[in-house]
Design a protein around this motif. Structure first.
Motif, PDB file in Angstrom:
ATOM      1  N   GLU A   1     -31.094 -39.514 -24.935  1.00  0.00           N
ATOM      2  CA  GLU A   1     -30.506 -39.785 -26.250  1.00  0.00           C
ATOM      3  C   GLU A   1     -29.786 -41.118 -26.156  1.00  0.00           C
ATOM      4  OE1 GLU A   1     -31.097 -37.323 -28.685  1.00  0.00           O
ATOM      5  OE2 GLU A   1     -30.664 -39.127 -29.856  1.00  0.00           O
TER       6      GLU A   1
ATOM      7  N   ARG B   1     -35.855 -35.974 -23.672  1.00  0.00           N
ATOM      8  CA  ARG B   1     -35.329 -36.547 -22.427  1.00  0.00           C
ATOM      9  C   ARG B   1     -34.003 -37.283 -22.557  1.00  0.00           C
ATOM     10  NH1 ARG B   1     -39.238 -39.151 -17.877  1.00  0.00           N
ATOM     11  NH2 ARG B   1     -40.898 -37.635 -17.888  1.00  0.00           N
TER      12      ARG B   1
ATOM     13  N   HIS C   1     -45.310 -30.817 -19.793  1.00  0.00           N
ATOM     14  CA  HIS C   1     -45.783 -32.123 -20.290  1.00  0.00           C
ATOM     15  C   HIS C   1     -47.059 -32.460 -19.516  1.00  0.00           C
ATOM     16  CE1 HIS C   1     -41.308 -33.014 -21.362  1.00  0.00           C
ATOM     17  NE2 HIS C   1     -41.875 -32.180 -22.203  1.00  0.00           N
TER      18      HIS C   1
ATOM     19  N   SER D   1     -34.028 -31.640 -15.202  1.00  0.00           N
ATOM     20  CA  SER D   1     -33.894 -32.909 -15.928  1.00  0.00           C
ATOM     21  C   SER D   1     -33.276 -33.980 -15.036  1.00  0.00           C
ATOM     22  CB  SER D   1     -33.082 -32.741 -17.210  1.00  0.00           C
ATOM     23  OG  SER D   1     -31.747 -32.479 -16.923  1.00  0.00           O
TER      24      SER D   1
ATOM     25  N   TYR E   1     -23.450 -36.339 -32.273  1.00  0.00           N
ATOM     26  CA  TYR E   1     -24.567 -37.288 -32.322  1.00  0.00           C
ATOM     27  C   TYR E   1     -25.669 -36.846 -33.278  1.00  0.00           C
ATOM     28  CZ  TYR E   1     -27.361 -34.292 -29.194  1.00  0.00           C
ATOM     29  OH  TYR E   1     -28.071 -33.256 -28.652  1.00  0.00           O
TER      30      TYR E   1
ATOM     31  N   GLU F   1     -36.264 -42.914 -11.689  1.00  0.00           N
ATOM     32  CA  GLU F   1     -35.535 -44.161 -11.417  1.00  0.00           C
ATOM     33  C   GLU F   1     -35.849 -44.704 -10.029  1.00  0.00           C
ATOM     34  OE1 GLU F   1     -31.382 -43.476 -12.287  1.00  0.00           O
ATOM     35  OE2 GLU F   1     -31.685 -44.112 -14.351  1.00  0.00           O
TER      36      GLU F   1
ATOM     37  N   MET G   1     -27.411 -40.850 -22.957  1.00  0.00           N
ATOM     38  CA  MET G   1     -27.149 -39.617 -22.217  1.00  0.00           C
ATOM     39  C   MET G   1     -28.477 -38.891 -22.057  1.00  0.00           C
ATOM     40  SD  MET G   1     -23.500 -38.613 -23.882  1.00  0.00           S
ATOM     41  CE  MET G   1     -22.701 -37.905 -22.454  1.00  0.00           C
ATOM     42  N   PHE G   2     -28.448 -37.848 -21.232  1.00  0.00           N
ATOM     43  CA  PHE G   2     -29.724 -37.245 -20.837  1.00  0.00           C
ATOM     44  C   PHE G   2     -29.751 -35.754 -21.142  1.00  0.00           C
ATOM     45  CE2 PHE G   2     -28.209 -40.648 -18.143  1.00  0.00           C
ATOM     46  CZ  PHE G   2     -29.147 -41.624 -18.461  1.00  0.00           C
ATOM     47  N   HIS G   3     -30.798 -35.345 -21.833  1.00  0.00           N
ATOM     48  CA  HIS G   3     -30.917 -33.941 -22.218  1.00  0.00           C
ATOM     49  C   HIS G   3     -31.321 -33.074 -21.029  1.00  0.00           C
ATOM     50  CE1 HIS G   3     -30.591 -34.690 -26.522  1.00  0.00           C
ATOM     51  NE2 HIS G   3     -31.448 -35.695 -26.393  1.00  0.00           N
ATOM     52  N   THR G   4     -30.893 -31.831 -21.056  1.00  0.00           N
ATOM     53  CA  THR G   4     -31.337 -30.893 -20.009  1.00  0.00           C
ATOM     54  C   THR G   4     -32.678 -30.283 -20.381  1.00  0.00           C
ATOM     55  OG1 THR G   4     -30.060 -29.162 -21.067  1.00  0.00           O
ATOM     56  CG2 THR G   4     -29.052 -30.260 -19.168  1.00  0.00           C
ATOM     57  N   THR G   5     -32.829 -29.920 -21.640  1.00  0.00           N
ATOM     58  CA  THR G   5     -33.976 -29.111 -22.036  1.00  0.00           C
ATOM     59  C   THR G   5     -34.809 -29.774 -23.121  1.00  0.00           C
ATOM     60  OG1 THR G   5     -32.489 -27.261 -21.649  1.00  0.00           O
ATOM     61  CG2 THR G   5     -34.600 -26.759 -22.670  1.00  0.00           C
ATOM     62  N   ASP G   6     -34.170 -30.509 -23.963  1.00  0.00           N
ATOM     63  CA  ASP G   6     -34.860 -31.134 -25.080  1.00  0.00           C
ATOM     64  C   ASP G   6     -36.022 -32.005 -24.578  1.00  0.00           C
ATOM     65  OD1 ASP G   6     -33.634 -32.182 -28.186  1.00  0.00           O
ATOM     66  OD2 ASP G   6     -35.468 -32.967 -27.290  1.00  0.00           O
ATOM     67  N   PRO G   7     -37.202 -31.869 -25.156  1.00  0.00           N
ATOM     68  CA  PRO G   7     -38.326 -32.695 -24.687  1.00  0.00           C
ATOM     69  C   PRO G   7     -38.107 -34.187 -24.894  1.00  0.00           C
ATOM     70  CG  PRO G   7     -38.935 -31.434 -26.642  1.00  0.00           C
ATOM     71  CD  PRO G   7     -37.597 -30.928 -26.206  1.00  0.00           C
TER      72      PRO G   7
ATOM     73  N   TYR H   1     -34.445 -44.753 -17.545  1.00  0.00           N
ATOM     74  CA  TYR H   1     -33.126 -44.261 -17.862  1.00  0.00           C
ATOM     75  C   TYR H   1     -32.128 -45.435 -17.818  1.00  0.00           C
ATOM     76  CZ  TYR H   1     -35.288 -39.706 -17.129  1.00  0.00           C
ATOM     77  OH  TYR H   1     -36.085 -38.598 -17.210  1.00  0.00           O
TER      78      TYR H   1
ATOM     79  N   LEU I   1     -44.897 -40.205 -23.102  1.00  0.00           N
ATOM     80  CA  LEU I   1     -43.819 -41.005 -22.516  1.00  0.00           C
ATOM     81  C   LEU I   1     -44.079 -42.513 -22.570  1.00  0.00           C
ATOM     82  CD1 LEU I   1     -41.105 -41.034 -21.046  1.00  0.00           C
ATOM     83  CD2 LEU I   1     -42.334 -40.891 -18.886  1.00  0.00           C
TER      84      LEU I   1
ATOM     85  N   ASN J   1     -29.874 -26.479 -24.984  1.00  0.00           N
ATOM     86  CA  ASN J   1     -29.929 -27.896 -24.581  1.00  0.00           C
ATOM     87  C   ASN J   1     -28.552 -28.541 -24.643  1.00  0.00           C
ATOM     88  OD1 ASN J   1     -31.294 -30.480 -24.018  1.00  0.00           O
ATOM     89  ND2 ASN J   1     -30.570 -30.985 -26.068  1.00  0.00           N
ATOM     90  N   ARG J   2     -28.310 -29.442 -23.725  1.00  0.00           N
ATOM     91  CA  ARG J   2     -27.057 -30.197 -23.708  1.00  0.00           C
ATOM     92  C   ARG J   2     -27.289 -31.509 -22.971  1.00  0.00           C
ATOM     93  NH1 ARG J   2     -23.595 -26.180 -20.138  1.00  0.00           N
ATOM     94  NH2 ARG J   2     -24.313 -24.834 -21.788  1.00  0.00           N
ATOM     95  N   PHE J   3     -26.300 -32.368 -23.002  1.00  0.00           N
ATOM     96  CA  PHE J   3     -26.410 -33.576 -22.190  1.00  0.00           C
ATOM     97  C   PHE J   3     -26.114 -33.191 -20.750  1.00  0.00           C
ATOM     98  CE2 PHE J   3     -25.211 -35.974 -26.210  1.00  0.00           C
ATOM     99  CZ  PHE J   3     -26.532 -36.323 -26.455  1.00  0.00           C
ATOM    100  N   ALA J   4     -27.042 -33.530 -19.878  1.00  0.00           N
ATOM    101  CA  ALA J   4     -26.943 -33.106 -18.482  1.00  0.00           C
ATOM    102  C   ALA J   4     -25.634 -33.579 -17.863  1.00  0.00           C
ATOM    103  CB  ALA J   4     -28.132 -33.652 -17.705  1.00  0.00           C
TER     104      ALA J   4
END
Lengths: 487, 504
Positions: A249, A247, B410, B377, A306, B385, A239-245, A139, A417, B461-464
């Motif tokens: 962006e 992970r 996964h 997430s 985006y 990390e 940035m980081f997705h909550t649900t999207d596989p 990340y 991954l 889905n969104r940016f956390a």
């Protein structure tokens, strides 16, 4: 569950594949081997392909019989088949166009034999080395990373530079001029930040951030002459997705393309490459140096829109003599029309083809599971997916071998991954053959590795400039301030 | 007072006494100190991992450290093993000084480097191999003094310097310094030849730099090598080395000081006072009570001992944000966060989850808090990390990465982490058990932990954290209303909204 046909009854004991093993069952199916080397096409000078069968098969012994036209080699192992370097070399040289591999396994005291499978062998050699960065697919923070080189003819791997030597900062974008191991560049970020040009052992540190460009140089492409390098200048965030596989962006909030003049320490550009209303990135010079390919998207409000960012594949004429660009931008792939987005355009060394990655949106395709490789015929402008190379997971960064017959590309098909390097043969018609995973001495290498292979690039030999010298320059040189030249 | 040569029984008694004293010291000052260390490292029984480690200078010490740390899984094991090593260091140091100076007058001072090393063990960034390296160095010095022939002694020293650098790293520098001090006081003229060893160490260090094993001189020559290399080590790391050099210089003077029995009691008392002062002054300086409490709470979180956390926090002033984070996590898991908030001096949202500061320690805690919230997430991100920052083999975090990968479905990725844990001594059983969930959604969804967490994944889905963590939690709760910890955290956040909201 796969159907298997037992050709011979258990009672019929006989010797098969000319080995001295008493095979009790002969199957008409191929074995499930890891890595999957069944039917792959390899160059004649590749390192031995080591493979095994999955643990779940619970075999106690493996036997493999390799046959080329005039040579047969039998290799036995408990968990992996590892032909010796000398036997493998002979097999490859003796092969007309393929070798046949017959696998026998011992399970619960009984030997089974699978149907032989081919490994196709091409006389077109692959470049002797592959350079790549090993980095955690992480990340925002990182630990150890490095740029490494691997001899493709054996299993020797050595570090070109690791961040242990440079204050644990980030390093990226290694790039070679015409596959030359003595002429390359890379960037260091954070501590000792700068762009480092290495030419015949001379190391030059460049401070590439200028008031006009605002950010340091990023994605490079050498001009054939070696006098210029095209770069993108990107303001990148993640940035980081909550649900999207997917992970993560990674997106550009602004980007442009410039060209660096190696001799004058200047960067220059053209309005078509430096537009405030669009994002330009991923420059790639054609082999004749007369065309610069790049990706371009209309700028939108980031990060909210985006998913609306779609990069077209464009090109512009370039004249190295006068350092000028053409006035017309040619669009080979219209992103908005196709509702897809292009990244990493790479022209083949013969200038006939252009391979690129296509994803739904954005440009950081390594985090897009839908990302696939496509090939454009530059003459006919025909574009088609590289079906043989693509998988259900990510295919992204790719580069051509110096003879244009091989490509190496990154894929996350194995575990979703950790990126691994696959190599594929591309024939004269631009058709790809089944790719193979870069062979390793230990077949569990990739399972144990906690890093991704990043930016795999072919090199025609071993990089001789040592990391210590680069790190010394990084620590002691103030660097040359690059200036922005207005045409 | 007459000093006599200790008999084997005396040595055993001295060692036993020291061992008990050090064990007690560790137990009193931080019972969970070594257990916490184990969370970050485990030993992977894999030939390529072992070979790769052994190839680097200091690799043997590093490997042995990893091997020992795996047993720290049980808090008392770490205390006993480390006390054993430190008492061995004390014994060797005392014997070397005695053999070299000719009498036992300096034995209490042999405790000084031991105490300094003991202090270092409370620093989470200290590398355990530093103590093993120190022990190896003393073994080398012990044998050195047994060789009477000058030439043989020098050849041995040369070989051991190279051996020490290869197996234990920069401690070879200290070895050479102490050798030179000893030889100068034994025979000043002949000692000149030992200066050659400085050149040997320099060349070894230079070679290590050329090969890219290290990036800085200080990591090849100084005690900094035994501290997390990404961070500046500070002066404390040099304490054991500095004290040892000082002690040997004093020892050299003692060789010329007549051994007067009437003065020995004074020497003994003086040294006792110095040791006492060092311990008394050093303990609060190098051991942070807050840190030790945090380590304890973290270990309790690891085992899901929520009641134990709540009980432990009753005994301490709850002014530390990290402690508050741990306690509130326990309350959330016990479904009573909201009602307990007012009973503790929480200052705001930071009392629930502290801002990420990109250190593995905070990231690991945040991973636990977000996992409790059902924010998978974020939990995965911080686990990844933190694990990455510590070299990739943290059993606690690999377990969490297995869990989050399973929750997301996964399975191939989960398998990768499972395979690593299967190569460890204490986590292989757990890892094998997780295989049952691979590609078995119904079993996973029936699991009380993994099933509940999977239900927390919301479709929108969104940016956390982009719209605020509370908005993410609202979505989780909509998706999984029975996930009480989410509800507890959400209401607690809403209660604190308006106070200083940290960036997740």
């Amino acid at each position: 569950m796969k159907k298997t046909t037992i050709l011979t009854s258990i009672c019929a004991l006989f010797t098969a594949c000319s080995s001295n093993i008493q095979v009790e069952q002969t199957l008409s199916t191929h074995p499930a081997i890891t890595p999957d080397y069944i039917g792959v096409t390899v160059p004649v000078n590749i390192a031995p392909l080591h493979f095994g069968v999955p643990d779940s098969c619970k075999v106690t012994q493996l036997n493999a019989i390799f046959r080329s036209s005039n040579k047969q080699v039998t290799v036995r192992g408990s968990h992996q088949i590892a032909p010796s370097a000398s036997e493998w070399k002979e097999l490859m040289q003796e092969a007309d166009d393929s070798i046949q591999v017959c696998i026998q396994v011992e399970k619960e005291g009984k030997w089974k034999e699978y149907a032989p499978f081919p490994i196709y062998v091409k006389k077109d050699k692959i470049d002797s080395h592959l350079a790549y960065r090993l980095i955690e697919p992480g990340y925002e923070i990182w630990n150890e990373m490095g740029i490494y080189q691997r001899c493709l003819e054996n299993f020797d791997e050595s570090a070109i530079l690791t961040n242990k030597m440079t204050g644990y900062g980030c390093m990226n974008c290694h790039s070679f001029h015409q596959y030359n191991p003595d002429k390359m560049m890379l960037h260091l970020r954070v501590d000792y930040g700068g762009t480092y040009l290495i030419d015949q052992g001379n190391i030059e540190k460049l401070n590439t951030k200028t008031p006009q460009t605002q950010y340091a140089l990023v994605y490079p492409s050498w001009h054939t002459s070696g006098d210029y390098i095209a770069f993108s200048v990107n303001n990148t965030k993640q940035m980081f997705h909550t649900t999207d596989p997917n992970r993560i962006e990674v997106m550009d909030f602004a980007s442009n393309v410039v060209v660096y003049d190696v001799k004058r320490h200047e960067i220059f550009t053209a309005p078509q490459l430096f537009s405030p209303t669009s994002f330009e990135t991923f420059p790639n010079f054609s082999p004749d140096g007369k065309t610069l390919y790049f990706c371009s998207a209309d700028s939108v409000a980031m990060p909210n829109d985006y998913k609306q960012v779609k990069y077209s594949l464009c090109s512009i004429a370039y004249d190295a003599e006068s350092r000028t660009f053409g006035t017309q931008v040619d669009t080979l792939f219209h992103a908005q029309k196709e509702n897809k987005s292009v990244s990493f355009p790479r022209v083949s060394p013969d200038g006939k083809y252009l391979m690129f990655t296509l994803s739904s949106y954005g440009n950081f395709s390594i985090w897009h599971k839908e990302a696939d490789l496509y090939l454009a015929d530059i003459q006919s402008r025909e574009i088609r997916p590289m079906q043989t190379l693509n998988s259900a997971d990510v295919e992204s960064y790719h580069s051509w071998s110096s003879n244009g017959r091989w490509v190496v590309f990154s894929s996350r098909r194995e575990n979703g991954l950790y990126t691994q390097p696959f190599i594929a043969y591309i024939d004269e018609n631009g058709q790809a053959h089944k790719p193979f995973l870069l062979p390793q001495k230990d077949i569990q290498y990739y399972d144990k590795l906690m890093k991704s292979f990043n930016v795999p690039e072919f090199v025609s030999g071993k990089v001789q400039t040592d990391g210590y010298s680069i790190s010394r320059t990084a620590k002691t040189s103030a660097g040359i301030d690059v200036t922005f030249h207005k045409n | 007072m007459k000093i006599s040569i200790p008999k084997p029984l005396d040595l055993f008694v001295a060692w036993m006494f020291t061992f008990i004293a050090i064990s007690s010291f560790f137990y009193i000052m931080g019972t969970y100190n070594f257990c916490y260390l184990e969370q970050w490292h485990t030993f992977v029984y894999d030939s390529s991992y072992i070979t790769h480690t052994l190839k680097q200078p200091g690799g043997f010490a590093q490997l042995m450290a990893g091997f020992l740390i795996q047993f720290f899984h049980a808090p008392i094991a770490g205390i006993l093993i480390t006390a054993f090593l430190l008492s061995a260091i004390f014994l060797l140091m005392a014997r070397i000084l005695k053999r070299w100076t000719g009498d036992n007058r300096l034995w209490p001072s042999a405790l000084l480097p031991v105490i300094a090393l003991a202090f270092m063990h409370f620093n989470t960034n200290y590398l355990y191999e530093g103590t093993l390296a120190f022990l190896l160095m003393l073994v080398g010095l012990t044998f050195h003094l047994r060789i009477r022939n000058t030439i043989s002694r020098f050849i041995y020293s040369l070989c051991y310097t190279v051996f020490l650098f290869a197996t234990a790293g920069s401690i070879a520098t200290l070895y050479v310094i102490l050798l030179i001090i000893m030889e100068v006081f034994i025979s000043p003229k002949k000692s000149v030849v030992y200066l050659f060893l400085i050149l040997v160490v320099y060349l070894l260090a230079q070679y290590a730099l050329w090969e890219g094993w290290f990036g800085e001189w200080k990591h090849t020559l100084l005690a900094d090598a035994y501290f997390t290399r990404r961070l500046p080590a500070g002066s404390a790391i040099h304490l054991p080395w500095g004290i040892s050099i000082g002690l040997f210089l004093v020892g050299g003077l003692f060789r010329y000081l007549p051994n007067k029995p009437n003065l020995n009691r004074i020497w003994l008392i003086t040294q006792g006072i110095v040791v006492g002062i060092f311990l008394y002054q050093g303990a609060p300086q190098y051991i942070s009570k807050d840190n030790e409490t945090f380590k304890e709470l973290t270990c309790l979180i690891d085992n899901g001992q929520w009641d134990a956390i709540i009980d432990r926090c009753k005994d301490i002033p709850m002014t530390n944000l990290l402690h508050q984070n741990c306690l509130n996590l326990a309350f959330a898991e016990k479904d009573c966060l909201l009602q307990e908030l007012k009973h503790y001096p929480n200052i705001g949202i930071q009392s629930l989850f502290i801002s990420g500061n990109k250190t593995p320690y905070i990231s690991a805690l945040l991973n636990d808090i977000y996992f409790s919230m059902g924010h998978i997430s974020f939990s995965q991100r911080y686990a990844f990390e933190a694990n990455e920052s510590m070299g990739g083999f943290s059993p606690k975090l690999l377990k969490r990465l297995v869990q989050t990968s399973l929750v997301y479905g996964h399975y191939e990725l989960a398998m990768k982490y499972i395979q690593i844990l299967e190569k460890t001594l204490f986590y292989q059983e757990w890892a094998k058990a997780q295989r049952a969930f691979l590609h078995n959604d119904s079993l996973l969804e029936a699991d009380p932990i993994l099933g509940a967490k999977r239900k927390c994944i919301f479709p929108d889905n969104r940016f956390a954290g982009n719209m605020g963590l509370d908005k993410d939690l609202e979505e989780i709760l909509k998706q999984n209303p029975s996930h009480h910890a989410t509800e507890q955290y959400l209401k607690a956040i809403q209660k604190f909204i308006g106070t200083n909201i940290p960036r997740p």
